[in-house]
Design an enzyme around this catalytic site. Structure first.
Site, short mmCIF file in Angstrom:
data_model
loop_
_atom_site.label_atom_id
_atom_site.label_comp_id
_atom_site.label_asym_id
_atom_site.label_seq_id
_atom_site.Cartn_x
_atom_site.Cartn_y
_atom_site.Cartn_z
N HIS A 72 -20.26 -5.10 -21.65
CA HIS A 72 -21.48 -4.60 -21.99
C HIS A 72 -22.57 -3.37 -22.55
O HIS A 72 -21.91 -2.53 -21.43
CB HIS A 72 -22.57 -5.86 -22.51
CG HIS A 72 -22.83 -6.98 -22.32
ND1 HIS A 72 -22.07 -7.81 -20.31
CD2 HIS A 72 -22.35 -8.24 -22.63
CE1 HIS A 72 -21.92 -9.22 -20.86
NE2 HIS A 72 -22.22 -9.34 -22.26
N HIS A 74 -25.14 -1.47 -22.00
CA HIS A 74 -26.63 -1.63 -21.67
C HIS A 74 -28.45 -0.07 -21.97
O HIS A 74 -27.29 0.72 -22.19
CB HIS A 74 -26.64 -1.53 -19.55
CG HIS A 74 -25.84 -2.94 -19.54
ND1 HIS A 74 -26.38 -3.71 -18.65
CD2 HIS A 74 -24.94 -3.21 -19.35
CE1 HIS A 74 -25.79 -5.18 -18.37
NE2 HIS A 74 -24.61 -4.60 -18.85
N HIS A 90 -29.05 -5.78 -21.06
CA HIS A 90 -28.63 -4.56 -21.89
C HIS A 90 -29.35 -4.38 -23.20
O HIS A 90 -30.17 -4.60 -22.79
CB HIS A 90 -27.45 -6.78 -22.98
CG HIS A 90 -26.61 -7.66 -21.90
ND1 HIS A 90 -26.74 -8.48 -22.74
CD2 HIS A 90 -26.39 -7.51 -21.03
CE1 HIS A 90 -25.36 -8.69 -21.99
NE2 HIS A 90 -25.71 -8.29 -20.57
N HIS A 98 -29.57 -13.52 -26.27
CA HIS A 98 -28.55 -12.43 -26.06
C HIS A 98 -27.57 -13.67 -26.75
O HIS A 98 -27.84 -14.88 -27.00
CB HIS A 98 -28.10 -12.69 -24.92
CG HIS A 98 -26.37 -12.69 -24.12
ND1 HIS A 98 -25.62 -11.36 -24.13
CD2 HIS A 98 -26.03 -13.42 -23.74
CE1 HIS A 98 -24.69 -11.24 -23.66
NE2 HIS A 98 -24.31 -13.24 -23.79
N HIS A 107 -27.54 -9.26 -29.40
CA HIS A 107 -27.57 -7.88 -28.37
C HIS A 107 -26.69 -6.99 -29.55
O HIS A 107 -25.82 -6.88 -28.99
CB HIS A 107 -27.57 -7.19 -26.97
CG HIS A 107 -28.92 -8.75 -26.17
ND1 HIS A 107 -28.65 -9.40 -25.10
CD2 HIS A 107 -29.96 -9.25 -27.12
CE1 HIS A 107 -29.80 -9.65 -24.89
NE2 HIS A 107 -30.12 -9.51 -25.01
N ASP A 110 -23.86 -6.20 -26.97
CA ASP A 110 -23.14 -7.96 -26.48
C ASP A 110 -21.67 -7.13 -27.15
O ASP A 110 -21.52 -7.26 -28.94
CB ASP A 110 -23.84 -8.83 -27.35
CG ASP A 110 -24.88 -9.65 -27.16
OD1 ASP A 110 -24.82 -9.20 -24.99
OD2 ASP A 110 -25.60 -10.34 -26.65
N HIS A 148 -18.70 -6.60 -17.01
CA HIS A 148 -18.74 -7.94 -15.14
C HIS A 148 -17.42 -8.62 -14.59
O HIS A 148 -16.50 -8.94 -15.35
CB HIS A 148 -19.80 -8.67 -15.75
CG HIS A 148 -21.10 -7.81 -16.75
ND1 HIS A 148 -22.42 -8.28 -15.60
CD2 HIS A 148 -21.46 -7.32 -17.30
CE1 HIS A 148 -22.67 -7.43 -16.08
NE2 HIS A 148 -22.30 -7.05 -17.49
N ARG A 165 -21.26 -6.96 -11.46
CA ARG A 165 -21.04 -5.63 -11.98
C ARG A 165 -19.73 -5.14 -11.54
O ARG A 165 -20.30 -4.55 -10.42
CB ARG A 165 -22.06 -4.88 -12.92
CG ARG A 165 -23.06 -5.21 -13.72
CD ARG A 165 -24.66 -4.35 -13.42
NE ARG A 165 -25.71 -4.99 -13.83
CZ ARG A 165 -26.84 -4.76 -14.45
NH1 ARG A 165 -26.62 -3.74 -14.72
NH2 ARG A 165 -27.34 -5.44 -15.60
#
Length: 174
Positions: A72, A74, A90, A98, A107, A110, A148, A165
């Site tokens: 993602h 952020h 995000h 999401h 998002h 995403d 992630h 993360r």
């Protein structure tokens, strides 16, 4: 003589084609560094396309072999904390829920999940909408990029239940 004429004609055609080729759009890059206790690292390139989409490509190593990982953009370009949490949530300039990378409502950050091979390496290239490399609310430059540990369930709000993360980067112009 005919051969030279044909060669000159071919060279002239190639030169004209080169002159009419439009230069590529803006580019941004991200160099992922592992968070504390992890070994995930890699590089990602964001290239603005003339149709408005952004080509996202790269290679990331140190992932769990044969596994899927959440990936993602952020909201904050800050990877100063050891766990990557300083990158915030995000990137979501349109305040959407999401969701999957290909969903209409999602998002902007995403992205498609990463799929690691048997060596724990993910190589990817895909197009993304809802983001840009350049001015405006959807600009990714200065944002964070996070890998992630777990796959994205594309349902849990606000971040898909993707776990800790593993790596973080700041997206920079160029």
């Amino acid at each position: 003589m005919k051969r030279i004429s044909r060669l000159l004609a071919a060279a002239a055609t190639a030169s004209l084609a080169a002159c009419t080729t439009l230069p590529g759009g803006p580019v941004a890059t991200a160099t992922l560094s592992s968070t504390t206790g992890n070994k995930t690292a890699g590089s990602v390139r964001f290239a603005q396309q003339s149709d408005g989409r952004v080509l996202v490509s790269g290679e990331i190593q140190g992932l769990k072999a044969n596994a899927e990982h959440g990936f993602h953009i952020h909201e904050k370009g800050d990877c100063s904390s050891g766990d990557g949490m300083s990158a915030g949530g995000h990137f979501n300039p349109k305040a959407q829920p999401h969701g999957r990378h290909d969903a209409a409502a999602r998002h902007a950050g995403d992205l498609q999940p990463l799929r690691a091979d048997a060596s724990g390496v993910a190589r990817f290239s895909f197009e993304s909408t809802g983001i840009s490399v350049g001015p405006g609310a959807a600009d990714v430059v200065g944002r964070g990029l996070v890998v992630h540990r777990d796959p994205d369930d594309h349902k849990a709000q606000p971040m898909g239940n993707t776990g800790p993360r593993l790596a973080c980067a700041v997206i920079v112009r160029g």
